[in-house]
Design a protein around this motif. Sequence first.
Motif, PDB file in Angstrom:
ATOM      1  N   GLY A  51       0.790  -1.269   0.045  1.00  0.00           N
ATOM      2  CA  GLY A  51       0.005  -0.005  -0.030  1.00  0.00           C
ATOM      3  C   GLY A  51       0.812   1.281   0.074  1.00  0.00           C
ATOM      4  O   GLY A  51       0.446   2.388   0.279  1.00  0.00           O
ATOM      5  N   ILE A  52       2.098   1.225  -0.537  1.00  0.00           N
ATOM      6  CA  ILE A  52       2.989   2.555  -0.481  1.00  0.00           C
ATOM      7  C   ILE A  52       2.557   3.080  -2.057  1.00  0.00           C
ATOM      8  O   ILE A  52       2.608   2.487  -3.063  1.00  0.00           O
ATOM      9  N   SER A  53       2.528   4.237  -1.906  1.00  0.00           N
ATOM     10  CA  SER A  53       2.259   4.977  -3.295  1.00  0.00           C
ATOM     11  C   SER A  53       3.626   6.069  -3.322  1.00  0.00           C
ATOM     12  O   SER A  53       3.932   6.415  -2.282  1.00  0.00           O
ATOM     13  N   SER A  54       3.899   6.303  -4.708  1.00  0.00           N
ATOM     14  CA  SER A  54       4.881   6.987  -4.717  1.00  0.00           C
ATOM     15  C   SER A  54       4.531   8.542  -4.665  1.00  0.00           C
ATOM     16  O   SER A  54       3.438   8.799  -4.727  1.00  0.00           O
ATOM     17  N   ASP A  55       5.519   9.358  -4.403  1.00  0.00           N
ATOM     18  CA  ASP A  55       5.297  10.837  -4.368  1.00  0.00           C
ATOM     19  C   ASP A  55       4.625  11.355  -5.632  1.00  0.00           C
ATOM     20  O   ASP A  55       4.045  12.339  -5.603  1.00  0.00           O
ATOM     21  N   GLU A  56       4.768  10.692  -6.504  1.00  0.00           N
ATOM     22  CA  GLU A  56       4.082  11.218  -7.950  1.00  0.00           C
ATOM     23  C   GLU A  56       2.518  11.076  -7.634  1.00  0.00           C
ATOM     24  O   GLU A  56       1.977  11.920  -8.494  1.00  0.00           O
ATOM     25  N   ASP A  57       2.409  10.202  -6.968  1.00  0.00           N
ATOM     26  CA  ASP A  57       0.753   9.686  -6.893  1.00  0.00           C
ATOM     27  C   ASP A  57       0.002  10.925  -6.092  1.00  0.00           C
ATOM     28  O   ASP A  57      -1.080  10.924  -6.218  1.00  0.00           O
ATOM     29  N   GLN A  58       0.782  11.317  -5.102  1.00  0.00           N
ATOM     30  CA  GLN A  58       0.181  12.284  -4.116  1.00  0.00           C
ATOM     31  C   GLN A  58       0.108  13.776  -4.664  1.00  0.00           C
ATOM     32  O   GLN A  58       1.289  14.250  -5.274  1.00  0.00           O
ATOM     33  N   ALA A  59      -0.707  14.535  -4.275  1.00  0.00           N
ATOM     34  CA  ALA A  59      -0.903  15.864  -4.386  1.00  0.00           C
ATOM     35  C   ALA A  59       0.296  16.418  -3.608  1.00  0.00           C
ATOM     36  O   ALA A  59       0.219  16.291  -2.308  1.00  0.00           O
ATOM     37  N   PRO A  60       0.907  17.431  -3.989  1.00  0.00           N
ATOM     38  CA  PRO A  60       1.716  18.294  -3.286  1.00  0.00           C
ATOM     39  C   PRO A  60       1.108  19.107  -2.058  1.00  0.00           C
ATOM     40  O   PRO A  60      -0.109  19.360  -2.215  1.00  0.00           O
ATOM     41  N   SER A  61       1.805  18.851  -1.001  1.00  0.00           N
ATOM     42  CA  SER A  61       0.885  19.666   0.187  1.00  0.00           C
ATOM     43  C   SER A  61       2.100  20.644   0.897  1.00  0.00           C
ATOM     44  O   SER A  61       3.236  20.353   0.576  1.00  0.00           O
ATOM     45  N   GLY A  62       1.632  21.385   1.708  1.00  0.00           N
ATOM     46  CA  GLY A  62       2.407  22.372   2.326  1.00  0.00           C
ATOM     47  C   GLY A  62       2.053  23.876   1.934  1.00  0.00           C
ATOM     48  O   GLY A  62       1.114  24.107   0.990  1.00  0.00           O
ATOM     49  N   PRO A  63       2.762  24.555   2.570  1.00  0.00           N
ATOM     50  CA  PRO A  63       2.350  26.277   2.298  1.00  0.00           C
ATOM     51  C   PRO A  63       2.758  26.478   0.952  1.00  0.00           C
ATOM     52  O   PRO A  63       1.807  27.271   0.341  1.00  0.00           O
ATOM     53  N   LEU A  64       3.783  26.231   0.399  1.00  0.00           N
ATOM     54  CA  LEU A  64       3.991  26.506  -0.850  1.00  0.00           C
ATOM     55  C   LEU A  64       3.104  25.804  -1.826  1.00  0.00           C
ATOM     56  O   LEU A  64       2.592  26.598  -2.769  1.00  0.00           O
ATOM     57  N   ALA A  65       2.517  24.600  -1.723  1.00  0.00           N
ATOM     58  CA  ALA A  65       1.687  24.111  -2.654  1.00  0.00           C
ATOM     59  C   ALA A  65       0.420  24.640  -2.540  1.00  0.00           C
ATOM     60  O   ALA A  65      -0.305  24.680  -3.551  1.00  0.00           O
ATOM     61  N   GLU A  66      -0.117  25.068  -1.384  1.00  0.00           N
ATOM     62  CA  GLU A  66      -1.105  25.896  -1.170  1.00  0.00           C
ATOM     63  C   GLU A  66      -1.370  27.078  -1.859  1.00  0.00           C
ATOM     64  O   GLU A  66      -2.284  27.516  -2.647  1.00  0.00           O
ATOM     65  N   ALA A  67      -0.295  27.929  -1.865  1.00  0.00           N
ATOM     66  CA  ALA A  67      -0.105  28.899  -2.282  1.00  0.00           C
ATOM     67  C   ALA A  67      -0.230  29.010  -4.054  1.00  0.00           C
ATOM     68  O   ALA A  67      -0.896  29.671  -4.616  1.00  0.00           O
ATOM     69  N   LEU A  68       0.517  27.945  -4.413  1.00  0.00           N
ATOM     70  CA  LEU A  68       0.403  27.595  -5.972  1.00  0.00           C
ATOM     71  C   LEU A  68      -0.948  27.494  -6.598  1.00  0.00           C
ATOM     72  O   LEU A  68      -1.560  28.022  -7.559  1.00  0.00           O
ATOM     73  N   ARG A  69      -1.747  26.611  -5.749  1.00  0.00           N
ATOM     74  CA  ARG A  69      -3.104  26.172  -6.012  1.00  0.00           C
ATOM     75  C   ARG A  69      -4.125  27.366  -5.923  1.00  0.00           C
ATOM     76  O   ARG A  69      -4.854  27.462  -6.925  1.00  0.00           O
ATOM     77  N   ALA A  70      -3.599  28.235  -4.956  1.00  0.00           N
ATOM     78  CA  ALA A  70      -4.522  29.336  -5.163  1.00  0.00           C
ATOM     79  C   ALA A  70      -4.289  30.332  -6.365  1.00  0.00           C
ATOM     80  O   ALA A  70      -5.167  30.761  -6.837  1.00  0.00           O
ATOM     81  N   LEU A  71      -3.053  30.270  -6.771  1.00  0.00           N
ATOM     82  CA  LEU A  71      -2.842  31.185  -7.723  1.00  0.00           C
ATOM     83  C   LEU A  71      -3.385  30.577  -9.091  1.00  0.00           C
ATOM     84  O   LEU A  71      -3.615  31.200 -10.174  1.00  0.00           O
ATOM     85  N   LYS A  72      -3.553  29.231  -9.115  1.00  0.00           N
ATOM     86  CA  LYS A  72      -4.169  28.598 -10.316  1.00  0.00           C
ATOM     87  C   LYS A  72      -5.663  28.957 -10.321  1.00  0.00           C
ATOM     88  O   LYS A  72      -6.160  28.886 -11.486  1.00  0.00           O
ATOM     89  N   LYS A  73      -6.206  29.002  -9.479  1.00  0.00           N
ATOM     90  CA  LYS A  73      -7.585  29.024  -9.450  1.00  0.00           C
ATOM     91  C   LYS A  73      -8.105  30.629  -9.758  1.00  0.00           C
ATOM     92  O   LYS A  73      -8.996  30.682 -10.360  1.00  0.00           O
ATOM     93  N   GLU A  74      -6.964  31.410  -9.736  1.00  0.00           N
ATOM     94  CA  GLU A  74      -7.338  33.012 -10.030  1.00  0.00           C
ATOM     95  C   GLU A  74      -7.265  33.175 -11.536  1.00  0.00           C
ATOM     96  O   GLU A  74      -6.821  32.552 -12.424  1.00  0.00           O
TER      97      GLU A  74
END
Length: 179
Positions: A156-179
């Motif tokens: 049940g191990i998933s690779s880093d590529e399968d997971q959405a990035p997390s953390g403050p920088l990833a959240e800031a980037l997601r917010a920019l993409k929504k704009e």
Amino acid sequence: MSAPEFSRMIKVRPLPGDRLHIEATEAERAALAQRFGLPEIRALSADLDLEQDGKAVRATGRLNAAITQLCAISGEEFETSIKEPLVLRFVAEGTISQALSEDDEIEIELAADDLDEIEFRGDAFDLGEAVAQSLGLAIDPYAEGPNADAARNREGISSDEDQAPSGPLAEALRALKKE
């Protein structure tokens, strides 16, 4: 310090004129496998040309090895081959910059074509040990065998590529993409 497992002493003068072929015996391969933490080294050889480079000796050629190693994911043994170009420079002891042996910090920039310099004492250098060290550097410590993906799925191990990035920088980037 113990003797090298794969020693091939070469006299600096006169250098062999023909291409050198060195090959590890079964006992030497077993000792090197233990040194490098491998289940087995099935073959190890190198073909090298030697040429005088001032007071140093330049060795160029190819390392060939067939090894068995453990998969970093499943722990299962798998076979792989290593084919590496070799470019080495053997220099008399004391010719490498004295600054390298002092405690002060120094910064050295190496060009892409800089060679590995290996000091030797006396009138001969150990070509076999240089090849062994090159093998040690060429072994991938995180190599994955053919069953790595199956082992990941089973555990049940998933690779880093399968997971959405997390953390403050990833959240800031997601917010920019929504704009």
